[in-house]
Design an enzyme around this catalytic site. Structure first.
Site, PDB file in Angstrom:
ATOM      1  N   GLU A 133      54.386 129.206 116.845  1.00 51.38           N
ATOM      2  CA  GLU A 133      55.206 129.240 115.617  1.00 51.38           C
ATOM      3  C   GLU A 133      54.375 128.750 114.436  1.00 51.38           C
ATOM      4  OE1 GLU A 133      59.000 127.291 116.167  1.00 51.38           O
ATOM      5  OE2 GLU A 133      59.255 128.115 118.175  1.00 51.38           O
ATOM      6  N   GLU A 192      61.771 122.659 123.119  1.00 51.64           N
ATOM      7  CA  GLU A 192      61.939 121.370 122.440  1.00 51.64           C
ATOM      8  C   GLU A 192      62.691 120.337 123.285  1.00 51.64           C
ATOM      9  OE1 GLU A 192      63.541 122.343 118.582  1.00 51.64           O
ATOM     10  OE2 GLU A 192      61.864 123.637 118.121  1.00 51.64           O
TER      11      GLU A 192
END
Ligand code: 9MR
Length: 514
Positions: free
Chosen positions: A288, A157
């Site tokens: 995810e 991220e």
């Protein structure tokens, strides 16, 4: 091909015994067509037949039999994050949860994805740490599990929200410096925590001889566009990062948390985006996956099961998309339980299959539909760039200044009579900079400490070092052991590293036992 890698790939393709798994699972209507006679009855086996893994995020208290039955890969949902396992100096602590998960995966022949090394969130004791400390942590974490981790999320991220395409304005990215002000961090004089973390991770993997692949992972990077056909600048920024650092990055993770945020929806160009990353030679993973059951605010609204089918198909259609991981087993135990985004209902090991489960299984059983060779051939090892189209190498020195060949370690002077020797075991050089790994070997007897002296070329200097204390930055520089790597048994070795500016030719490290 090395045998570990061969074994891992074989395991990824091994279907579990299907015996007890033909369960009538769900009261929910099955939206998929009836499986063909030869169809597999678990996600794991169906995926393996198609040449990819199907995995799940898990915690130690959720290791029910279904984990090994339905899934061929496991990601620790929280147990390998720095706030669990890192000390402020980059050491390891509290690894029991992570160890439990790795052991469980190993005994069930599952691949493991390590999650995650460098992240602005859940950083715990590492919050605010220097690159040197991050490098120490990277080394310790990778070395702890070695090849038992098939994939590591090295950087997670790194990119900002709201489709800006910028790096986050948060530690660790605030360490970045754009030396020439051209708006990126890709130039040799720039500081880039992504580049430096991957360089370190790659060194550790190479020094340890591990088969581990190194990934960058992010969310809202799934499609080429976001809602309304707007260009997905976050995906484009990730693409630039992977293009520039292709020599260190083996794989890309699209988190794929789909909801009704305009930047998080499923678009029809998901497959094209997967394909462009795959064309760089990296593996692509959906890491995810969860899909809001109520995507009423976007344009696709065809139901959760159909959305799952669409994502699975996009991956199947790109040969180098080699794995899909759902972010949990059941809705009620998910981080976003109110959106009912997963494949099962129920809890505590008593799970019921949803329509989405059957759609995924059915789609996996249809197999790949690629124009490239079938998946009986393992995916191209991304550490070996395809000869026809070498990756962009921003670090290639200009012809006027012959590059240092990293495959030819600089000359070294082992000094066995003093009890230890030092050699340059890895050297990575680019125009204006370098990273060196030095191996310290106890030659004839155990040693309890060491120091290594070497002389840098004129004009070169060390900017940071890991796994060693140092005195001096230029000219003759002295490195000595830190608390945890002074003791080396006879015939064994330890390694430290340093990064610098200038060149690193002709290093001649000399070791003295303490
Ligand atoms: O699912 C994880 C949840 O249990 C934690 O509380 C949360 C804390 O940040 O992290 C969740 O996992 C995240 C993952 O590590 C990175 N991508 C987003 C995931 C969902 O928030």
């Amino acid at each position: 091909m090395n045998s570990d890698l061969t074994r891992r790939r074989r395991l990824a393709r091994t279907a579990l015994p299907a015996a007890a798994l033909l369960l009538i699972g769900s009261a929910v209507a099955v939206q998929s067509s009836a499986p063909a006679a030869a169809a597999e009855t678990t996600l794991r086996a169906a995926a393996a037949n198609a040449g990819l893994f199907f995995g799940v995020a898990a915690s130690p208290n959720r290791l029910y039999p279904i984990v090994g039955q339905e899934f061929g890969q496991l990601t620790p949902e929280n147990d390998m994050k720095p706030d669990r396992i890192a000390t402020s100096s980059g050491g390891l602590q509290n690894t029991s949860g992570a160890d439990t998960l790795v052991n469980h995966a190993q005994s069930n022949n599952m691949l493991v994805r390590g999650h995650t090394l460098v992240w602005h969130s859940q950083a715990g004791a590492l919050q605010g740490a220097s690159q040197a400390t991050l490098n120490t942590f990277i080394g310790n974490a990778i070395n702890r599990w070695g090849s038992r981790i098939a994939y590591w999320d090295v950087v997670n991220e790194a990119l900002e929200d709201n489709n800006t395409g910028r790096r986050r304005n948060q530690w660790p990215h605030t360490m970045n410096r754009d030396a020439n002000g051209d708006g990126d961090f890709f130039d040799p004089g720039d500081t880039d925590v992504i580049r430096d973390s991957f360089i370190r991770a790659k060194q550790v993997v190479q020094a340890g001889g591990y088969t581990t692949k190194l990934c960058i992972n992010d969310y809202d990077v799934d499609g080429l566009t976001v809602q309304g056909g707007v260009r997905n600048r976050k995906a484009d920024a990730l693409y630039d990062i992977v293009s520039n650092y292709r020599q260190y990055i083996d794989c890309v993770g699209f988190q794929a948390h789909f909801n009704d945020n305009p930047n998080s929806i499923i678009t029809d160009d998901l497959q094209a985006n997967i394909q462009r990353f795959a064309d760089l030679g990296v593996e692509v993973h959906i890491t995810e996956l969860d899909i809001d059951d109520d995507l009423s605010n976007n344009d696709i609204g065809a139901g959760q099961a159909e959305n799952y089918r669409k994502v699975v198909r996009a991956c199947l259609n790109v040969e180098r998309c080699t794995g899909i991981t759902v972010w949990g087993i059941s809705d009620s135990e998910s981080w976003r339980s109110s959106e009912r985004g997963l494949l099962f209902t129920g809890g505590n090991g008593n799970y019921q299959k949803k329509a989405a489960y059957h759609a995924v299984l059915d789609e996996l059983n249809k197999g790949r539909n690629t124009t490239t060779p079938p998946p009986s051939e393992p995916p191209v090892d991304p550490t070996t760039p395809p000869p026809s189209e070498p990756p962009v190498d921003p670090t290639t020195p200009p012809p006027s200044e012959p590059p240092v060949d990293p495959t030819t370690p600089a000359p070294t002077t082992p000094n066995p009579t003093t009890g230890c020797s030092a050699t340059v075991s890895a050297l990575d050089a680019w125009t204006g900079g370098f990273v060196v790994t030095v191996r310290v070997t106890a030659t004839t007897a155990p040693i309890s400490g060491w120091s290594v002296q070497l002389t840098l070329p004129s004009g070169s200097s060390v900017t940071n070092a890991w796994n060693a204390d140092r005195s001096g930055n230029s000219g003759t520089v002295q490195f000595s052991n830190v608390s945890y790597n002074g003791s080396v048994n006879a015939g064994q070795y330890t390694e430290f590293g340093f990064q610098g500016v200038g060149t690193a030719t002709g290093l001649n490290p000399v070791c003295t036992p303490a």
